[in-house]
Design a protein around this motif. Structure first.
Motif, PDB file in Angstrom:
ATOM      1  N   ASP A 288       0.819  -1.217   0.000  1.00  0.00           N
ATOM      2  CA  ASP A 288       0.000   0.000   0.000  1.00  0.00           C
ATOM      3  C   ASP A 288       0.853   1.268   0.000  1.00  0.00           C
ATOM      4  OD1 ASP A 288      -2.406  -1.315   0.021  1.00  0.00           O
ATOM      5  OD2 ASP A 288      -2.361  -1.579   2.189  1.00  0.00           O
ATOM      6  N   GLY A 289       2.183   1.085  -0.091  1.00  0.00           N
ATOM      7  CA  GLY A 289       3.052   2.262  -0.141  1.00  0.00           C
ATOM      8  C   GLY A 289       3.406   2.805   1.232  1.00  0.00           C
ATOM      9  N   LEU A 290       3.256   1.975   2.294  1.00  0.00           N
ATOM     10  CA  LEU A 290       3.648   2.418   3.643  1.00  0.00           C
ATOM     11  C   LEU A 290       5.031   1.856   3.977  1.00  0.00           C
ATOM     12  CD1 LEU A 290       0.228   1.806   5.410  1.00  0.00           C
ATOM     13  CD2 LEU A 290       1.112   3.947   4.541  1.00  0.00           C
ATOM     14  N   LEU A 291       5.697   2.483   4.942  1.00  0.00           N
ATOM     15  CA  LEU A 291       7.039   2.031   5.324  1.00  0.00           C
ATOM     16  C   LEU A 291       6.963   1.209   6.607  1.00  0.00           C
ATOM     17  CD1 LEU A 291       8.890   5.411   4.688  1.00  0.00           C
ATOM     18  CD2 LEU A 291       9.039   3.350   3.283  1.00  0.00           C
ATOM     19  N   LEU A 292       7.556   0.023   6.576  1.00  0.00           N
ATOM     20  CA  LEU A 292       7.576  -0.846   7.755  1.00  0.00           C
ATOM     21  C   LEU A 292       8.983  -0.867   8.321  1.00  0.00           C
ATOM     22  CD1 LEU A 292       5.766  -3.911   6.147  1.00  0.00           C
ATOM     23  CD2 LEU A 292       4.729  -2.055   7.423  1.00  0.00           C
ATOM     24  N   LYS A 293       9.068  -0.763   9.643  1.00  0.00           N
ATOM     25  CA  LYS A 293      10.400  -0.735  10.256  1.00  0.00           C
ATOM     26  C   LYS A 293      10.328  -1.180  11.711  1.00  0.00           C
ATOM     27  CE  LYS A 293       9.916   3.910   9.873  1.00  0.00           C
ATOM     28  NZ  LYS A 293      10.513   5.161   9.536  1.00  0.00           N
ATOM     29  N   GLY A 294      11.493  -1.365  12.312  1.00  0.00           N
ATOM     30  CA  GLY A 294      11.569  -1.650  13.733  1.00  0.00           C
ATOM     31  C   GLY A 294      12.000  -0.391  14.459  1.00  0.00           C
ATOM     32  N   VAL A 295      11.511  -0.221  15.685  1.00  0.00           N
ATOM     33  CA  VAL A 295      11.833   0.981  16.455  1.00  0.00           C
ATOM     34  C   VAL A 295      12.287   0.577  17.851  1.00  0.00           C
ATOM     35  CG1 VAL A 295      10.670   2.867  17.686  1.00  0.00           C
ATOM     36  CG2 VAL A 295      10.403   2.658  15.211  1.00  0.00           C
ATOM     37  N   ILE A 296      13.333   1.268  18.339  1.00  0.00           N
ATOM     38  CA  ILE A 296      13.795   1.022  19.710  1.00  0.00           C
ATOM     39  C   ILE A 296      13.643   2.333  20.480  1.00  0.00           C
ATOM     40  CG2 ILE A 296      15.713   0.228  21.158  1.00  0.00           C
ATOM     41  CD1 ILE A 296      16.916  -0.956  18.474  1.00  0.00           C
ATOM     42  N   ALA A 297      12.837   2.290  21.508  1.00  0.00           N
ATOM     43  CA  ALA A 297      12.596   3.515  22.291  1.00  0.00           C
ATOM     44  C   ALA A 297      13.301   3.397  23.640  1.00  0.00           C
ATOM     45  CB  ALA A 297      11.100   3.697  22.502  1.00  0.00           C
ATOM     46  N   VAL A 298      13.833   4.533  24.124  1.00  0.00           N
ATOM     47  CA  VAL A 298      14.477   4.530  25.444  1.00  0.00           C
ATOM     48  C   VAL A 298      13.740   5.515  26.352  1.00  0.00           C
ATOM     49  CG1 VAL A 298      16.753   4.006  24.461  1.00  0.00           C
ATOM     50  CG2 VAL A 298      16.139   6.375  24.902  1.00  0.00           C
ATOM     51  N   GLU A 299      13.898   5.314  27.631  1.00  0.00           N
ATOM     52  CA  GLU A 299      13.266   6.225  28.585  1.00  0.00           C
ATOM     53  C   GLU A 299      14.001   7.567  28.580  1.00  0.00           C
ATOM     54  OE1 GLU A 299      11.349   3.677  32.179  1.00  0.00           O
ATOM     55  OE2 GLU A 299      13.221   4.745  32.575  1.00  0.00           O
ATOM     56  N   LYS A 300      13.283   8.657  28.660  1.00  0.00           N
ATOM     57  CA  LYS A 300      13.871  10.001  28.670  1.00  0.00           C
ATOM     58  C   LYS A 300      14.979  10.127  27.620  1.00  0.00           C
ATOM     59  CE  LYS A 300      12.746  10.802  33.443  1.00  0.00           C
ATOM     60  NZ  LYS A 300      13.169  10.566  34.770  1.00  0.00           N
ATOM     61  N   PRO A 301      14.633  10.023  26.347  1.00  0.00           N
ATOM     62  CA  PRO A 301      15.678   9.994  25.314  1.00  0.00           C
ATOM     63  C   PRO A 301      16.402  11.327  25.144  1.00  0.00           C
ATOM     64  CG  PRO A 301      13.498  10.143  24.319  1.00  0.00           C
ATOM     65  CD  PRO A 301      13.279   9.997  25.791  1.00  0.00           C
ATOM     66  N   THR A 302      17.711  11.237  24.926  1.00  0.00           N
ATOM     67  CA  THR A 302      18.508  12.405  24.520  1.00  0.00           C
ATOM     68  C   THR A 302      19.333  11.913  23.332  1.00  0.00           C
ATOM     69  OG1 THR A 302      20.361  11.762  25.897  1.00  0.00           O
ATOM     70  CG2 THR A 302      18.759  13.280  26.889  1.00  0.00           C
ATOM     71  N   LEU A 303      19.861  12.850  22.557  1.00  0.00           N
ATOM     72  CA  LEU A 303      20.660  12.441  21.391  1.00  0.00           C
ATOM     73  C   LEU A 303      21.882  11.645  21.830  1.00  0.00           C
ATOM     74  CD1 LEU A 303      20.565  15.450  18.907  1.00  0.00           C
ATOM     75  CD2 LEU A 303      19.461  13.223  18.713  1.00  0.00           C
ATOM     76  N   GLU A 304      22.487  12.067  22.945  1.00  0.00           N
ATOM     77  CA  GLU A 304      23.694  11.381  23.446  1.00  0.00           C
ATOM     78  C   GLU A 304      23.362   9.936  23.806  1.00  0.00           C
ATOM     79  OE1 GLU A 304      22.648  14.398  24.750  1.00  0.00           O
ATOM     80  OE2 GLU A 304      24.023  15.409  23.371  1.00  0.00           O
ATOM     81  N   LYS A 305      22.246   9.778  24.520  1.00  0.00           N
ATOM     82  CA  LYS A 305      21.832   8.436  24.971  1.00  0.00           C
ATOM     83  C   LYS A 305      21.591   7.527  23.756  1.00  0.00           C
ATOM     84  CE  LYS A 305      18.914   7.838  29.001  1.00  0.00           C
ATOM     85  NZ  LYS A 305      17.566   7.943  29.511  1.00  0.00           N
ATOM     86  N   LEU A 306      20.881   8.080  22.749  1.00  0.00           N
ATOM     87  CA  LEU A 306      20.527   7.283  21.570  1.00  0.00           C
ATOM     88  C   LEU A 306      21.773   6.935  20.749  1.00  0.00           C
ATOM     89  CD1 LEU A 306      17.278   9.200  20.501  1.00  0.00           C
ATOM     90  CD2 LEU A 306      17.382   6.852  21.336  1.00  0.00           C
ATOM     91  N   SER A 307      22.672   7.908  20.607  1.00  0.00           N
ATOM     92  CA  SER A 307      23.898   7.653  19.829  1.00  0.00           C
ATOM     93  C   SER A 307      24.745   6.584  20.512  1.00  0.00           C
ATOM     94  CB  SER A 307      24.726   8.923  19.684  1.00  0.00           C
ATOM     95  OG  SER A 307      23.990   9.867  18.998  1.00  0.00           O
ATOM     96  N   ALA A 308      24.821   6.676  21.842  1.00  0.00           N
ATOM     97  CA  ALA A 308      25.633   5.703  22.575  1.00  0.00           C
ATOM     98  C   ALA A 308      25.036   4.304  22.441  1.00  0.00           C
ATOM     99  CB  ALA A 308      25.709   6.103  24.049  1.00  0.00           C
TER     100      ALA A 308
END
Ligand code: SF4
Length: 377
Positions: A288-308
């Motif tokens: 249908d033209g939608l994008l499927l992906k996996g997502v990983i969420a963290v508590e209280k995200p910051t760019l530093e936390k996500l990059s690490a």
């Protein structure tokens, strides 16, 4: 001044055979703008919601109606170059200038058209809608900016016919596009007769549809839904098909465009085109033209936390770098469905959550489905 070579316009032809494409019907040939729309290759440029008419059937949403704001493929336009960028994003082969009335914001309309022609060349097909009588000067400006096809929406029987004639005589592909109000055979037949008499190329008939803004007017007129699964108005299609049958020997191309086609084919093809063009290495494109992906969420995200976290996952599980990214907009990690599923079993940490997400390939990235994977410890 640039002079463009115009697209060949389907000559008005006499046809007695009603043909079918998807759930639509036509006599003769389809206008070029419709052929590109059918491929999902037309950019939709909503120039402005300002309009001088007050059609009871106007379907424009509350968000856009009477507001002098532009949108491109449902994305707000902040600067003219946004229009060209969106065209690049979906590899558009053409654009439709719509509204409201784009001619009431003529300079803005020209300002969107010229860069598109400059970027993609004369083969990029541009059509535009108007419900006004445009004088010769306006027609010339539009033609010089690259307009290939002009579609007049007839709301009364006034001066607009002179404009239609002038536009056709200027060698712009010229036609009429109107919604089909149930039972209005006579009025529409009269339009078809007049149009074929002045060498118009095409008459497009749209199935009438309910919207949030015309609901009250439609109820007043006792219009009903065609079915529980459609916004189309009962009786509109019957009227359109009757007109096609009655116009079999007219010198005119006539095309009936159904609501079902717009919902199921037109939008899907445009999404598919954009999705295939913009999908990241870890995203799957659904049918249908939608994008499927996996997502990983963290508590209280910051760019530093996500990059690490990303660095750590790449190192520990040997994930190729292009298959996991930091999504700065939504502040989360994105990866493939497969990697996300595996990690949710192998890397359980407090505060980490895994999801499978399905979203539109549009700029607002609307999520249509979010499925949590096993909750981490
Ligand atoms: S001309 Fe078009 S935009 Fe204007 S009121 Fe009529 S349907 Fe709405």
């Amino acid at each position: 001044m640039t002079t463009y070579v115009w697209f060949s316009c389907p000559p008005a032809s006499v046809s007695s055979m009603i043909k079918k494409v998807y759930s639509n019907r036509y006599l003769g040939t389809l206008p070029k703008g419709c052929k590109l729309c059918m491929k999902g290759a037309k950019l939709v440029v909503f120039v402005s919601g300002i309009c001088s008419k007050k059609c009871f059937y106007c379907p424009i949403s509350l968000k856009k109606k009477n507001k002098d704001r532009s949108w491109v493929n449902e994305r707000p336009v902040k600067k003219p170059s946004d229009v060209t960028h969106e065209a690049i994003r979906m590899s558009a082969l053409g654009a439709g200038m719509t509204g409201g009335d784009p001619d009431l914001s003529l300079e803005k309309t020209l300002g969107y058209m010229r860069p598109l022609k400059k970027e993609f060349g004369k083969k990029f097909h541009i059509h535009m809608y108007t419900s006004n009588a445009l004088d010769k000067e306006m027609l010339r400006k539009l033609k010089n900016a690259g307009l290939d096809e002009l579609r007049f929406h007839i709301t009364d029987n006034g001066e607009i016919w002179n404009s239609i004639k002038n536009s056709a005589e200027m060698d712009m592909c010229t036609g009429v596009e109107i919604p089909v109000i149930p039972g209005q055979h006579d009025r529409i037949l009269e339009i078809a007769r007049k149009l074929s008499g002045i060498e118009g190329s095409f008459l497009n008939l749209n199935e009438l549809e309910f919207s949030e803004t015309n609901l009250r007017e439609f109820k007043k007129r006792n219009f009903e839904l065609k079915s529980e699964t459609s916004y189309a108005v009962k009786g509109s299609e019957e009227t359109a098909l009757k007109i096609l049958a009655l116009c079999k020997n007219f010198k005119l191309n006539i095309y009936y465009c159904s609501s079902a086609y717009k919902d199921s084919v037109q939008l899907r093809k445009r999404l598919l085109r954009t999705a295939k063009n913009t999908a990241k290495d870890y995203e799957e494109v659904s049918e249908d033209g939608l994008l499927l992906k996996g997502v990983i969420a963290v508590e209280k995200p910051t760019l530093e936390k996500l990059s690490a976290l990303r660095k750590n996952l790449i190192k520990e599980f040997k994930i190729p770098e292009n298959l996991i990214t930091v999504d700065k907009e939504k502040m989360r990690l994105e990866t493939s469905v497969e990697i996300s599923e595996k990690l949710s079993e192998m890397y359980k940490k407090r505060g980490l959550k895994y999801f499978l997400v399905e979203e539109y390939p549009t700029s607002d990235r609307l999520e249509t489905d979010v499925v949590p994977l096993e909750v981490s410890e």
